[in-house]
Each structure stands twice: as structure tokens, then as C-alpha cells.
Scaffold this motif. Structure first.
Motif, short mmCIF file in Angstrom:
data_model
loop_
_atom_site.label_atom_id
_atom_site.label_comp_id
_atom_site.label_asym_id
_atom_site.label_seq_id
_atom_site.Cartn_x
_atom_site.Cartn_y
_atom_site.Cartn_z
N HIS A 104 -2.48 -8.90 -0.37
CA HIS A 104 -1.30 -8.13 -0.74
C HIS A 104 -1.64 -7.14 -1.85
CE1 HIS A 104 2.70 -7.12 -2.23
NE2 HIS A 104 2.33 -7.56 -3.42
N TRP A 105 -2.35 -7.58 -2.86
CA TRP A 105 -2.76 -6.70 -3.97
C TRP A 105 -3.59 -5.53 -3.45
CZ3 TRP A 105 -2.08 -5.07 -8.73
CH2 TRP A 105 -3.13 -4.46 -9.42
N TRP A 106 -4.53 -5.81 -2.59
CA TRP A 106 -5.36 -4.74 -2.02
C TRP A 106 -4.52 -3.75 -1.21
CZ3 TRP A 106 -9.70 -8.53 -0.04
CH2 TRP A 106 -10.56 -8.83 -1.12
N LEU A 107 -3.58 -4.27 -0.46
CA LEU A 107 -2.76 -3.43 0.42
C LEU A 107 -1.86 -2.48 -0.37
CD1 LEU A 107 -1.54 -2.68 3.22
CD2 LEU A 107 -0.04 -4.67 2.97
N VAL A 108 -1.09 -3.02 -1.31
CA VAL A 108 -0.13 -2.16 -2.01
C VAL A 108 -0.82 -1.18 -2.95
CG1 VAL A 108 1.74 -3.83 -1.79
CG2 VAL A 108 0.30 -3.86 -3.86
N GLY A 109 -2.07 -1.44 -3.29
CA GLY A 109 -2.83 -0.53 -4.11
C GLY A 109 -3.57 0.53 -3.33
N ASN A 110 -3.16 0.76 -2.08
CA ASN A 110 -3.88 1.70 -1.21
C ASN A 110 -2.93 2.73 -0.60
OD1 ASN A 110 -5.72 2.99 0.42
ND2 ASN A 110 -6.35 1.16 1.55
N PRO A 111 -2.40 3.65 -1.39
CA PRO A 111 -1.45 4.62 -0.85
C PRO A 111 -2.04 5.54 0.21
CG PRO A 111 -2.13 5.27 -3.05
CD PRO A 111 -2.66 3.88 -2.83
N ALA A 112 -3.34 5.74 0.18
CA ALA A 112 -3.97 6.62 1.17
C ALA A 112 -3.88 6.05 2.58
CB ALA A 112 -5.43 6.88 0.81
N ARG A 113 -3.76 4.73 2.69
CA ARG A 113 -3.67 4.08 4.00
C ARG A 113 -2.34 3.38 4.23
NH1 ARG A 113 -7.55 5.30 7.89
NH2 ARG A 113 -9.51 5.76 6.81
N ALA A 114 -1.63 3.08 3.15
CA ALA A 114 -0.39 2.30 3.28
C ALA A 114 0.64 2.84 2.29
CB ALA A 114 -0.66 0.82 3.04
N ALA A 115 1.03 4.10 2.48
CA ALA A 115 1.91 4.77 1.52
C ALA A 115 3.24 4.06 1.35
CB ALA A 115 2.12 6.22 1.95
N ALA A 116 3.83 3.61 2.43
CA ALA A 116 5.14 2.96 2.35
C ALA A 116 5.07 1.67 1.55
CB ALA A 116 5.69 2.69 3.75
N TRP A 117 4.00 0.92 1.72
CA TRP A 117 3.82 -0.35 1.00
C TRP A 117 3.61 -0.06 -0.48
CZ3 TRP A 117 3.12 0.62 5.95
CH2 TRP A 117 3.40 -0.37 6.90
N HIS A 118 2.78 0.91 -0.77
CA HIS A 118 2.54 1.31 -2.15
C HIS A 118 3.83 1.80 -2.82
CE1 HIS A 118 0.68 3.45 -5.56
NE2 HIS A 118 1.46 4.46 -5.23
N TYR A 119 4.57 2.64 -2.14
CA TYR A 119 5.78 3.21 -2.71
C TYR A 119 6.82 2.12 -2.98
CZ TYR A 119 9.48 6.62 -3.58
OH TYR A 119 10.48 7.36 -4.17
N ALA A 120 7.00 1.24 -2.02
CA ALA A 120 8.03 0.20 -2.15
C ALA A 120 7.78 -0.68 -3.37
CB ALA A 120 8.10 -0.64 -0.88
N PHE A 121 6.52 -1.02 -3.62
CA PHE A 121 6.23 -1.94 -4.71
C PHE A 121 6.02 -1.24 -6.06
CE2 PHE A 121 5.69 -4.82 -1.23
CZ PHE A 121 6.02 -6.05 -1.76
N PHE A 122 5.49 -0.01 -6.04
CA PHE A 122 5.14 0.63 -7.30
C PHE A 122 6.06 1.78 -7.70
CE2 PHE A 122 0.58 -0.82 -6.37
CZ PHE A 122 0.70 -1.92 -7.19
#
Length: 301
Positions: A104-122
Motif C-alpha cells: 500500500h505504501w509503495w502504491l500510494v507513493g507512485n503518482p506516475a502510475r497510480a495518480a488516483a490512489w496517490h491523490y486520494a490518500f495524499f
């Protein structure tokens, strides 16, 4: 491996082919790329993985989005050091929930590949949201960063985000490798509200989050933001862009408890100090977050 949120890459949308990742997918991605760095572009992938072309591309995407894979060239991918360690040596079948917190930490810290996940959490500033609200804000972000994305494609990202953290209505109690639910459902980070149209992050203590995994994330965050300083304000570790506090949706008390656990785990290498009402995290000694993970898996898995 610094988190992607400190780089200047533009946010990336889609790529998942509407599938959240499933149990076994990330390990299969590692195994495939060890066969060939061009594994996902070859017919062999369909046979080896036993899935259709769209799902092959989804598995590749999730390997990159969760940072267990990295691009080598336009057509080649390879396992990252920690991705390989996790899925080949430490916990290949993700049996320890600490591994899911790490992914989960790796995923949400990767806006280049998972922008929606990054945006939602950060970047989302409220505890609650609806699909349409989050979609609207993501579309505005895409426009500000000159990323070409349609509202319909971003809406699919939001739907996939929800299915990453919420169980499907048809799922039975418990999960297995064959479950259609994403493994990250187990983290309990999201829940639907009674009206069915809104969702809320679950704030507060995360009892299943190991101190070592939190410590790895904290070290990665501190190294990314502290510059030449040896300190980071506790407030920043709780609310700062890319912080563990936001990623794991911690309250201040929960964050302090975990920091104190890491302080004990590292023999004071990271220390929480409260001087004149200003709470600061001090990096007393250089720490290798990967060593914290290695020790955790040696002792617990």
C-alpha cells in the motif's frame, strides 16, 4: 528507492484495464520478468499466466504501480530489489498483513502510475468523498498538470480505487489467492457510508501495521524531505505530502505510538523530542529502511 512523489513525473491515469490486483498477481509479475524482461509483450505471457491479454497488461501495470517492478526501457521491465526480496524470499504469498501495508505504501507513493490512489490518500483534504467529487478533483489535477485524460477514464480509476480497498458485495468472509477482491481490502482503510454514495477513510490506530514497516516508510519519507537537516516536524510526518500519517490514515496519538515503537526498535536512531511544545522527529543515526524490513521478515515470517 525514493518514493515517486518526490520526482517531477506527471500523474498517470488508467493502465489497470479496470482490474484491481489480486492475490498472486504480483508474484506472477516477478516470476514472469525473471523469465524475460520483455515477458509481458510476448505470447508466452498469456500461456504462462493463464489469462487474457487485458489481464496480462493489468498484471504488468500493477507490478509497476506497486513498485515491485520498474521500467528498464520502453519495452522491458525488471523486478526492483525490494520487490524481488518481498515476493521471492520474505513473503511470496503475502501471508503477513505487514506485506500488504508495505505494498500500500509503495502504491500510494507512485503518482506516475497510480495518480488516483496517490491523490486520494495524499491530496484529498477531507475524510469523506463521493465518486463524482473525487473524479472532478482528479480531472482538475490532470488539467493543471497538462495530462490528457477523459472524465470517463478517471471515473474508471476511481471505481478501481474503491475496489482496491473495499470488498465486493458478493465476496464471502475471508480471502484467498483466487478471490476477486484485492488483497489491500484486508487493511480496512476505507468503508462505505450508509447512503451508499459516499465513502470515508478509517482514521486512527492501525493495529495490524508493524512497527518495522511503518519505520521503513518513515525513514523513506524523512530522507526524501529533510534535506541536510536531521529533523522533521511531527506535524509534517502526520500531514505532509507523501507522509506516513496520510498514507496510513493515522491520528496524532497513533502516529506517536508508532514512532515510539520505532524508537525502541532502532535503539533510539529515530527519536521523538518535545521541546517548548514543538514535537520533532530526530534522525540520530543513518538508517537503512530495507534493513528494518529484512530484520522484520527474518524474525516474523
Amino acid at each position: 528507492m525514493l518514493p515517486a512523489y518526490v520526482n517531477t513525473e506527471k500523474p498517470g491515469f488508467s493502465g489497470h484495464e479496470t482490474f484491481p490486483f489480486r492475490y498472486g498477481w504480483l508474484r506472477k509479475a516477478i516470476i514472469g520478468t525473471e523469465v524475460s524482461s520483455q515477458f509481458f509483450g510476448r505470447p508466452l505471457a498469456l500461456v504462462t499466466l493463464g489469462v487474457g491479454k487485458n489481464m496480462v497488461q493489468s498484471i504488468r501495470h500493477w507490478g509497476l504501480a506497486t513498485r515491485v517492478l520498474e521500467d528498464v526501457s520502453r519495452t522491458e521491465v525488471a523486478p526492483t530489489y525490494l520487490g524481488q526480496r518481498l515476493l521471492q524470499a520474505w513473503d511470496p504469498y503475502l501471508e503477513d498483513i505487514g506485506s500488504l501495508w508495505l505494498i500500500h505504501w509503495w502504491l500510494v507513493g507512485n503518482p506516475a502510475r497510480a495518480a488516483a490512489w496517490h491523490y486520494a490518500f495524499f491530496r484529498w483534504s477531507r475524510q469523506e468523498f463521493s465518486k463524482s467529487e473525487l473524479t472532478d478533483h482528479l480531472l482538475e489535477w490532470a488539467e493543471r498538470t497538462a495530462v490528457r485524460a477523459t472524465r470517463s477514464s478517471i471515473a474508471r480509476d476511481v471505481d478501481c480505487l474503491l475496489r482496491t480497498y473495499l470488498p465486493s458485495k458478493s465476496s464471502k468472509k475471508g480471502v484467498s489467492e483466487e478471490s476477486f477482491d484485492c488483497p489491500l481490502v484486508e487493511l480496512g482503510l476505507l468503508r462505505p457510508l450508509q447512503d451508499g454514495d459516499r465513502f470515508t477513510f478509517v482514521m486512527g490506530p492501525k493495529r495490524t501495521l508493524p512497527a518495522a514497516v511503518f519505520g521503513y516508510a518513515l525513514v523513506e519519507y524523512m530522507n526524501a524531505v529533510r534535506g541536510e537537516r536531521r529533523t522533521v516536524a511531527l506535524h509534517d510526518a502526520l500531514y505532509g505530502m507523501g507522509s506516513p500519517g496520510l498514507a496510513f490514515k493515522l491520528s496524532e496519538n497513533a502516529l506517536v505510538e508508532l514512532v515510539e515503537a520505532v524508537q525502541a526498535l532502532t535503539a533510539g536512531a529515530i527519536e521523538l523530542d518535545d521541546t517548548a511544545g514543538l514535537k520533532q522527529l530526530y534522525l540520530r543515526e543513518d538508517l537503512d529502511g530495507a534493513e528494518l524490513l529484512a530484520r522484520f521478515y527474518e524474525e516474523n515470517v
